[in-house]
Design a protein around this motif. Structure first.
Motif, PDB file in Angstrom:
ATOM      1  N   ILE A 152       0.836  -1.207   0.000  1.00  0.00           N
ATOM      2  CA  ILE A 152       0.000   0.000   0.000  1.00  0.00           C
ATOM      3  C   ILE A 152       0.868   1.254   0.000  1.00  0.00           C
ATOM      4  CG2 ILE A 152      -1.614   1.358   1.385  1.00  0.00           C
ATOM      5  CD1 ILE A 152      -2.889  -1.298   2.241  1.00  0.00           C
ATOM      6  N   HIS A 153       1.870   1.305   0.902  1.00  0.00           N
ATOM      7  CA  HIS A 153       2.724   2.492   0.985  1.00  0.00           C
ATOM      8  C   HIS A 153       3.561   2.664  -0.282  1.00  0.00           C
ATOM      9  CE1 HIS A 153       1.665   3.688   4.993  1.00  0.00           C
ATOM     10  NE2 HIS A 153       1.953   2.490   5.486  1.00  0.00           N
ATOM     11  N   ASP A 154       3.956   1.571  -0.904  1.00  0.00           N
ATOM     12  CA  ASP A 154       4.715   1.648  -2.138  1.00  0.00           C
ATOM     13  C   ASP A 154       3.861   2.261  -3.248  1.00  0.00           C
ATOM     14  OD1 ASP A 154       7.257   1.018  -3.414  1.00  0.00           O
ATOM     15  OD2 ASP A 154       6.136  -0.420  -4.612  1.00  0.00           O
ATOM     16  N   LYS A 155       2.603   1.850  -3.326  1.00  0.00           N
ATOM     17  CA  LYS A 155       1.703   2.397  -4.345  1.00  0.00           C
ATOM     18  C   LYS A 155       1.358   3.857  -4.045  1.00  0.00           C
ATOM     19  CE  LYS A 155      -0.304  -1.848  -6.150  1.00  0.00           C
ATOM     20  NZ  LYS A 155      -1.522  -2.571  -6.523  1.00  0.00           N
ATOM     21  N   LEU A 156       1.225   4.194  -2.770  1.00  0.00           N
ATOM     22  CA  LEU A 156       0.957   5.589  -2.408  1.00  0.00           C
ATOM     23  C   LEU A 156       2.153   6.477  -2.764  1.00  0.00           C
ATOM     24  CD1 LEU A 156      -0.896   5.136   1.008  1.00  0.00           C
ATOM     25  CD2 LEU A 156      -1.820   6.252  -1.028  1.00  0.00           C
ATOM     26  N   ARG A 179       7.736  10.026   2.433  1.00  0.00           N
ATOM     27  CA  ARG A 179       7.255   9.520   3.735  1.00  0.00           C
ATOM     28  C   ARG A 179       6.656   8.123   3.590  1.00  0.00           C
ATOM     29  NH1 ARG A 179       4.029  13.340   4.828  1.00  0.00           N
ATOM     30  NH2 ARG A 179       2.006  12.315   4.596  1.00  0.00           N
ATOM     31  N   HIS A 180       5.890   7.907   2.538  1.00  0.00           N
ATOM     32  CA  HIS A 180       5.306   6.570   2.311  1.00  0.00           C
ATOM     33  C   HIS A 180       6.387   5.556   1.932  1.00  0.00           C
ATOM     34  CE1 HIS A 180       1.031   7.306   2.791  1.00  0.00           C
ATOM     35  NE2 HIS A 180       1.139   8.424   2.097  1.00  0.00           N
ATOM     36  N   SER A 181       7.389   5.985   1.167  1.00  0.00           N
ATOM     37  CA  SER A 181       8.491   5.093   0.819  1.00  0.00           C
ATOM     38  C   SER A 181       9.250   4.650   2.067  1.00  0.00           C
ATOM     39  CB  SER A 181       9.442   5.798  -0.160  1.00  0.00           C
ATOM     40  OG  SER A 181      10.516   4.960  -0.505  1.00  0.00           O
ATOM     41  N   GLN A 182       9.426   5.573   3.024  1.00  0.00           N
ATOM     42  CA  GLN A 182      10.098   5.236   4.290  1.00  0.00           C
ATOM     43  C   GLN A 182       9.300   4.195   5.069  1.00  0.00           C
ATOM     44  OE1 GLN A 182      13.229   6.730   5.910  1.00  0.00           O
ATOM     45  NE2 GLN A 182      12.764   4.687   6.680  1.00  0.00           N
ATOM     46  N   LYS A 183       7.967   4.334   5.087  1.00  0.00           N
ATOM     47  CA  LYS A 183       7.120   3.356   5.783  1.00  0.00           C
ATOM     48  C   LYS A 183       7.190   1.989   5.101  1.00  0.00           C
ATOM     49  CE  LYS A 183       3.741   6.635   7.690  1.00  0.00           C
ATOM     50  NZ  LYS A 183       2.313   7.062   7.689  1.00  0.00           N
ATOM     51  N   ALA A 184       7.188   1.990   3.779  1.00  0.00           N
ATOM     52  CA  ALA A 184       7.305   0.724   3.049  1.00  0.00           C
ATOM     53  C   ALA A 184       8.648   0.070   3.341  1.00  0.00           C
ATOM     54  CB  ALA A 184       7.155   0.974   1.545  1.00  0.00           C
ATOM     55  N   LEU A 185       9.720   0.876   3.413  1.00  0.00           N
ATOM     56  CA  LEU A 185      11.060   0.363   3.679  1.00  0.00           C
ATOM     57  C   LEU A 185      11.131  -0.365   5.011  1.00  0.00           C
ATOM     58  CD1 LEU A 185      14.116   0.169   3.102  1.00  0.00           C
ATOM     59  CD2 LEU A 185      14.356   2.448   4.103  1.00  0.00           C
ATOM     60  N   THR A 186      10.496   0.184   6.037  1.00  0.00           N
ATOM     61  CA  THR A 186      10.527  -0.433   7.374  1.00  0.00           C
ATOM     62  C   THR A 186       9.967  -1.851   7.343  1.00  0.00           C
ATOM     63  OG1 THR A 186      10.260   1.753   8.379  1.00  0.00           O
ATOM     64  CG2 THR A 186       9.788  -0.156   9.771  1.00  0.00           C
ATOM     65  N   ILE A 187       8.875  -2.033   6.619  1.00  0.00           N
ATOM     66  CA  ILE A 187       8.252  -3.368   6.544  1.00  0.00           C
ATOM     67  C   ILE A 187       9.060  -4.285   5.623  1.00  0.00           C
ATOM     68  CG2 ILE A 187       6.156  -4.626   5.930  1.00  0.00           C
ATOM     69  CD1 ILE A 187       4.602  -2.020   6.546  1.00  0.00           C
ATOM     70  N   VAL A 226      15.263  -4.449  -0.371  1.00  0.00           N
ATOM     71  CA  VAL A 226      15.604  -3.322   0.508  1.00  0.00           C
ATOM     72  C   VAL A 226      16.460  -2.309  -0.242  1.00  0.00           C
ATOM     73  CG1 VAL A 226      16.998  -2.675   2.529  1.00  0.00           C
ATOM     74  CG2 VAL A 226      15.338  -4.536   2.695  1.00  0.00           C
ATOM     75  N   ALA A 227      17.417  -2.784  -1.040  1.00  0.00           N
ATOM     76  CA  ALA A 227      18.268  -1.876  -1.816  1.00  0.00           C
ATOM     77  C   ALA A 227      17.433  -1.035  -2.775  1.00  0.00           C
ATOM     78  CB  ALA A 227      19.314  -2.679  -2.586  1.00  0.00           C
ATOM     79  N   ARG A 228      16.471  -1.664  -3.429  1.00  0.00           N
ATOM     80  CA  ARG A 228      15.620  -0.933  -4.375  1.00  0.00           C
ATOM     81  C   ARG A 228      14.778   0.113  -3.656  1.00  0.00           C
ATOM     82  NH1 ARG A 228      14.439  -6.496  -7.608  1.00  0.00           N
ATOM     83  NH2 ARG A 228      16.090  -6.256  -9.158  1.00  0.00           N
ATOM     84  N   GLU A 229      14.331  -0.196  -2.448  1.00  0.00           N
ATOM     85  CA  GLU A 229      13.531   0.776  -1.690  1.00  0.00           C
ATOM     86  C   GLU A 229      14.400   1.929  -1.207  1.00  0.00           C
ATOM     87  OE1 GLU A 229       9.897   2.084  -1.097  1.00  0.00           O
ATOM     88  OE2 GLU A 229      10.270   0.054  -1.824  1.00  0.00           O
ATOM     89  N   TYR A 230      15.650   1.650  -0.803  1.00  0.00           N
ATOM     90  CA  TYR A 230      16.581   2.722  -0.437  1.00  0.00           C
ATOM     91  C   TYR A 230      16.829   3.643  -1.626  1.00  0.00           C
ATOM     92  CZ  TYR A 230      18.224   1.306   4.244  1.00  0.00           C
ATOM     93  OH  TYR A 230      18.322   1.053   5.583  1.00  0.00           O
TER      94      TYR A 230
END
Length: 754
Positions: free
Chosen positions: A659-663, A678-686, A698-702
């Motif tokens: 959800i956060h990735d799509k947001l 902010r949403h990308s940071q939340k997605a990264l945590t999960i 994780v690398a792609r999200e960073y």
């Protein structure tokens, strides 16, 4: 179904390309020109004036689109192919070549073309002469010490990939064998992280059918904008002439006219099995250095004596593992444990394919005689299936050969395959057809446990995007490109938490260490089921059903001993439902008629049947969301879904990462960079919890987070640089040096640090 060239289809795609050009959609226009090229009749097929130079004109037409789109590297490639195929107006082509080289900063090549033109056309006035004169003046104005700069669209070939000082298994590792593990690989010395242990070309690899006109059919590089078609069929595309010729010599000469038969079988393992044999025929009989004196006799002896004997694949003469055809043949078939359904399917397909091939070779003056021994049948089989004895025959025209083959295939297309018959493909060694049928079935069974998927990043083309009104929100993704077999790679045992990672450099498999290994430590590889994506129960079930073994790797043994092990608790966090009382994670227990959750915090018991039903409906709606122009409406809809799911799912459930990735994607679409970050940071945590700190995800999200932070200008530079450094460090281990993601992060880090 026919895959022949067609002037009408060629004209149709040419027209569609022109329509896209008129509205400035160059990307789609180029891709449609590539599709048109695959249908353009080759000049050697036709002698009439209408089609004699059509292939050259087709390359010229795509060059024109690439030129207008300022894709000068692709344009150079097309212009050179137009010249090679006999284009009429060479002056126009040469002038465009000179301009392209100028834009690519290849001044020497530009000057060379101009000097040659003036030497041939001294004093002659033409439309092109003005272009050459302007370019000559520009070149004269450059300082002699000017250095060429690299252009992003520089002409690259498929061999611009990783190379290695060894082939197959690195000398730092060795093959071992015992009764419990079979063959496996260990280190011969202490090895560091990121050490390359396997660099191997496949013995056979077959591209997915739906990607045949998007990626090179030989090296699998994306080539939907600059591909080169097969000269005989409309169903194969290559990134370069070298790839086209290699594919033709090794296997496509025979596969090209029997594509309708392969499509009828609709089984990639049958196709890979045939390609293993065709490739080996090429190596055994066309390359004297590759001859293996023992292959035919060793395989024949195995077929004749005991077909279930396990062999280690080493050369029986010098006992070295050479990753040759004999090594492939010795991979396990599991014929004693495979299901009757699979055995019957492989048997019927092998018999059918062997029968068609025998008919073809008999029709082109090759006999399918009886043989006195299996070794003779094997030798005859490989000798017959090399192009040296068919397509290279001076008395046989290639298009006549294709016509004969297509007629035979047409006679067999209506034949129904019976998968309920005998599980035996026939007794090997008596005739060509029996031997071929046996070998095909043998390889097909091997592939059920030894096939390797080749993965790569796929981005939807401009044509598919413009034709679709329901594009997925996240469109770029990693997917299976091809199915292959690698003899050295097949020796590695499985672990649910492996100490290696596999990548692909073109068609070559590259395996590297994920962590430092001690001398004598076993090297492991993940067959698919892994601790990050599957529970213990799921992994054990999947491995038993597909690979016929019970996993006893360290992580599985640890989880079996402790019912509430770290793994079990971790899986609960990313997949648990939430307690309605304290919001803690629920441990689920499924019975025949109920699904009960026990809270790990307050120990409350909850009936989850309705919660599961409601959640599945919401998650299905989220997965099926398509991008459209109503971005803010979609953002509000996703946030509403998020609020509803918080009532049912634990806070770190993997669904919230999606959800956060799509947001983040949607907010970036409307340039709300700060909110997107902010949403990308939340997605990264999960995602960190779901896949592990050192994972590719994780690398792609960073990388994504840092890009959004740079756009938002909301974070201190040291924070952004820190995120990019983490992405780079993981990519360096998980990817290869030339991979686009690693190159992009490295370049972005260099810019951010200045």
């Amino acid at each position: 179904m026919t895959f022949r060239k067609s002037l009408d289809v060629y004209s149709k795609y040419q027209k569609q390309s022109s329509q896209h050009m008129q509205v400035g959609n160059y990307e789609a226009a180029v891709e449609l020109q590539t599709i048109a090229l695959t249908f353009a009749p080759c000049f050697v097929q036709y002698s009439n004036s209408q089609t004699k130079y059509l292939l050259a004109e087709a390359y010229g037409a795509r060059a024109a689109v690439n030129f207008d789109a300022k894709l000068y590297g692709n344009c150079v490639k097309d212009l050179e192919l137009a010249l090679k195929n006999g284009v009429k107006n060479t002056d126009e082509i040469q002038s465009k070549l000179a301009i392209c080289y100028w834009h690519l900063n290849s001044t020497e090549k530009c000057k060379q073309i101009i000097d040659i033109w003036f030497s041939k056309n001294n004093g002659f006035k033409s439309a092109e002469s003005k272009t050459f004169q302007v370019l000559r003046k520009k070149l004269e104005g450059l300082s002699k010490g000017c250095k060429n700069n690299k252009n992003k669209n520089e002409v690259l070939h498929c061999d611009s990939v990783l190379t290695s000082s060894f082939r197959g298994l690195s000398p730092h590792y060795q093959i071992m064998k015992n009764d419990s593990k079979g063959r496996f690989i260990v280190t011969t010395k202490n090895t560091p992280v990121n050490d390359m242990l396997i660099f191997e070309e496949p013995k056979a690899a077959v591209i997915n059918n739906e990607l045949k006109k998007l990626h090179c059919n030989y090296c699998f590089k994306s080539c939907h904008q600059d591909g080169i078609p097969c000269h005989c069929c409309s169903n194969a595309l290559y990134c370069s002439e070298s790839c086209r010729l290699l594919a033709w010599k090794r296997h496509h000469w025979f596969e090209c006219p029997i594509q309708a038969i392969l499509l009828k079988l609709d089984d990639v393992f049958a196709h890979v099995a045939l390609r293993i044999i065709l490739n080996e025929a090429y190596h055994e009989l066309d390359d004297e250095k590759s001859k293996s004196s023992h292959s035919f006799t060793s395989i024949a002896r195995h077929m004749q004596n005991n077909q279930h004997t396990t062999m280690d694949g080493s050369d029986p003469v010098d006992h070295q593992y050479k990753a040759d055809y004999w090594s492939v043949y010795c991979l396990q078939t599991h014929s004693n444990t495979q299901t009757d359904e699979v055995l019957s399917k492989c048997s019927s397909q092998a018999k059918f394919l062997a029968h068609v091939i025998t008919k073809i070779l008999t029709a082109v003056n090759d006999d399918a005689r009886q043989h006195t021994n299996p070794a003779s049948a094997m030798a005859h089989m490989f000798r017959s299936l090399t192009r040296k004895y068919c397509v290279d025959d001076n008395n046989l025209d290639v298009f006549q050969f294709h016509s004969i083959v297509e007629d035979i295939c047409a006679q067999h297309l209506t034949r129904k395959l019976d998968h309920t018959t005998s599980t035996n493909a026939g007794k090997a060694g008596e005739t060509f057809e029996d031997t071929l049928s046996y070998i095909l079935q043998h390889h097909m069974l091997q592939l059920y446990t030894n096939a390797q998927a080749i993965f790569g990043i796929v981005t939807p083309t401009a044509v598919t995007k413009s034709a679709s009104t329901s594009e997925n929100i996240s469109s770029t993704y990693q997917r299976r490109l091809a199915t292959a077999v690698y003899p050295s790679l097949s020796l590695l045992n499985h672990s649910c938490m492996p100490n290696t990672v596999i990548n692909f450099s073109g068609r070559n498999a590259v395996m590297k260490t994920l962590k430092p290994l001690r001398k004598g430590e076993e090297v492991t590889h993940c067959y698919g089921p892994c601790v990050w994506r599957h529970s213990l129960e799921e992994r054990q079930k999947m491995l038993k059903e597909q690979y016929f073994f019970t996993c006893k790797c360290k992580i599985c043994n640890k989880s079996k001993i402790a019912l509430d092990s770290d793994e079990v608790l971790w899986h609960d966090k990313i997949s648990a439902y939430a307690c309605p009382t304290c919001s803690g994670p629920l441990k689920t227990k499924k019975n025949k008629s109920s699904l009960i959750g026990n809270c790990r915090n307050c120990e409350r018991k909850v009936d989850l049947r309705q919660s599961v039903f409601d959640c599945e409906k919401i998650l299905d709606d989220i997965s099926s969301m398509k991008s459209n122009e109503k971005t803010m409406e979609q953002i509000n809809q996703l946030m509403d879904y998020e609020r509803k799911l918080y009532k049912y799912l634990y806070k770190s459930h993997r669904a919230f990462a999606e959800i956060h990735d799509k947001l983040a994607f949607l907010h970036s679409h409307v340039q709300n960079w700060k909110t997107a970050a902010r949403h990308s940071q939340k997605a990264l945590t999960i995602i960190q919890l779901q896949f592990g700190e050192s994972s590719l995800e994780v690398a792609r999200e960073y990388h994504k987070l840092a890009t959004l932070e740079l756009r938002a200008m909301s974070c201190p530079p040291r924070v952004v640089i820190g995120h990019l450094e983490k992405a780079r460090d993981i990519f360096t281990i998980q990817l290869l040096p030339h991979d686009e993601e690693l190159v992009e992060v490295t370049e972005l880090l260099a810019l951010s640090s200045n």
